[in-house]
Design a protein around this motif. Structure first.
Motif, PDB file in Angstrom:
ATOM      1  N   PHE A  10       4.508  25.271  -3.947  1.00  0.00           N
ATOM      2  CA  PHE A  10       3.591  24.322  -4.540  1.00  0.00           C
ATOM      3  C   PHE A  10       2.597  23.752  -3.548  1.00  0.00           C
ATOM      4  O   PHE A  10       1.835  22.867  -3.877  1.00  0.00           O
ATOM      5  CB  PHE A  10       4.391  23.196  -5.211  1.00  0.00           C
ATOM      6  N   VAL A  13      -1.045  23.884  -4.743  1.00  0.00           N
ATOM      7  CA  VAL A  13      -1.395  23.277  -6.022  1.00  0.00           C
ATOM      8  C   VAL A  13      -2.226  22.037  -5.776  1.00  0.00           C
ATOM      9  O   VAL A  13      -1.899  21.200  -4.964  1.00  0.00           O
ATOM     10  CB  VAL A  13      -0.123  22.904  -6.825  1.00  0.00           C
ATOM     11  N   THR A  14      -3.330  21.934  -6.484  1.00  0.00           N
ATOM     12  CA  THR A  14      -4.189  20.757  -6.364  1.00  0.00           C
ATOM     13  C   THR A  14      -4.403  20.143  -7.733  1.00  0.00           C
ATOM     14  O   THR A  14      -4.143  20.770  -8.758  1.00  0.00           O
ATOM     15  CB  THR A  14      -5.561  21.142  -5.770  1.00  0.00           C
ATOM     16  N   GLN A  15      -4.896  18.941  -7.741  1.00  0.00           N
ATOM     17  CA  GLN A  15      -5.204  18.272  -8.996  1.00  0.00           C
ATOM     18  C   GLN A  15      -6.423  18.950  -9.634  1.00  0.00           C
ATOM     19  O   GLN A  15      -7.380  19.279  -8.953  1.00  0.00           O
ATOM     20  CB  GLN A  15      -5.517  16.797  -8.743  1.00  0.00           C
ATOM     21  N   GLY A  21      -7.698  21.948 -16.762  1.00  0.00           N
ATOM     22  CA  GLY A  21      -6.567  22.153 -15.873  1.00  0.00           C
ATOM     23  C   GLY A  21      -5.265  21.658 -16.446  1.00  0.00           C
ATOM     24  O   GLY A  21      -5.000  21.828 -17.628  1.00  0.00           O
ATOM     25  N   VAL A  22      -4.496  21.064 -15.596  1.00  0.00           N
ATOM     26  CA  VAL A  22      -3.166  20.596 -15.975  1.00  0.00           C
ATOM     27  C   VAL A  22      -3.073  19.090 -15.769  1.00  0.00           C
ATOM     28  O   VAL A  22      -3.857  18.499 -15.039  1.00  0.00           O
ATOM     29  CB  VAL A  22      -2.069  21.308 -15.150  1.00  0.00           C
ATOM     30  N   ASP A  24      -1.483  15.544 -14.395  1.00  0.00           N
ATOM     31  CA  ASP A  24      -1.008  15.165 -13.066  1.00  0.00           C
ATOM     32  C   ASP A  24       0.478  15.433 -12.889  1.00  0.00           C
ATOM     33  O   ASP A  24       0.911  15.929 -11.854  1.00  0.00           O
ATOM     34  CB  ASP A  24      -1.278  13.685 -12.798  1.00  0.00           C
ATOM     35  N   ALA A  26       2.277  17.667 -14.052  1.00  0.00           N
ATOM     36  CA  ALA A  26       2.609  19.091 -13.980  1.00  0.00           C
ATOM     37  C   ALA A  26       2.481  19.639 -12.556  1.00  0.00           C
ATOM     38  O   ALA A  26       2.936  20.744 -12.284  1.00  0.00           O
ATOM     39  CB  ALA A  26       1.713  19.891 -14.924  1.00  0.00           C
ATOM     40  N   THR A  27       1.887  18.873 -11.675  1.00  0.00           N
ATOM     41  CA  THR A  27       1.730  19.318 -10.293  1.00  0.00           C
ATOM     42  C   THR A  27       2.510  18.435  -9.327  1.00  0.00           C
ATOM     43  O   THR A  27       2.212  18.397  -8.133  1.00  0.00           O
ATOM     44  CB  THR A  27       0.245  19.340  -9.879  1.00  0.00           C
ATOM     45  N   ASP A  28       3.521  17.754  -9.823  1.00  0.00           N
ATOM     46  CA  ASP A  28       4.346  16.876  -8.988  1.00  0.00           C
ATOM     47  C   ASP A  28       5.291  17.742  -8.158  1.00  0.00           C
ATOM     48  O   ASP A  28       6.266  18.287  -8.665  1.00  0.00           O
ATOM     49  CB  ASP A  28       5.128  15.906  -9.869  1.00  0.00           C
ATOM     50  N   ARG A  29       4.996  17.892  -6.882  1.00  0.00           N
ATOM     51  CA  ARG A  29       5.771  18.769  -5.998  1.00  0.00           C
ATOM     52  C   ARG A  29       7.234  18.347  -5.888  1.00  0.00           C
ATOM     53  O   ARG A  29       8.122  19.190  -5.890  1.00  0.00           O
ATOM     54  CB  ARG A  29       5.136  18.801  -4.619  1.00  0.00           C
ATOM     55  N   ALA A  32       9.121  19.299  -8.977  1.00  0.00           N
ATOM     56  CA  ALA A  32       9.275  20.752  -9.057  1.00  0.00           C
ATOM     57  C   ALA A  32      10.410  21.230  -8.162  1.00  0.00           C
ATOM     58  O   ALA A  32      11.231  22.063  -8.568  1.00  0.00           O
ATOM     59  CB  ALA A  32       7.964  21.441  -8.673  1.00  0.00           C
TER      60      ALA A  32
END
Length: 50
Positions: A10, A13-15, A21-22, A24, A26-29, A32
């Motif tokens: 991850f 992965v960027t905002q 896009g996705v 926020d 969904a990109t929480d490292r 994940a």
């Protein structure tokens, strides 16, 4: 577990904005990595095992 290796997935992965896009969350490292670790623990299958 394989937290370090899972976290590396991850790292790129960027905002992304709402229009294309996705969300926020969904990109929480951290979440994940926790999910990968939980899945490995529950299934006994660790895709990141050395």
């Amino acid at each position: 577990m394989g937290s370090e290796r899972a976290e590396s997935l991850f790292s790129g992965v960027t905002q992304i904005d709402e229009r294309g896009g996705v969300k926020d969350w969904a990109t929480d490292r951290e979440q994940a990595v926790r999910l990968w670790d939980l899945a490995a623990e529950l299934t006994g299958v660790n895709a990141f095992a050395a």
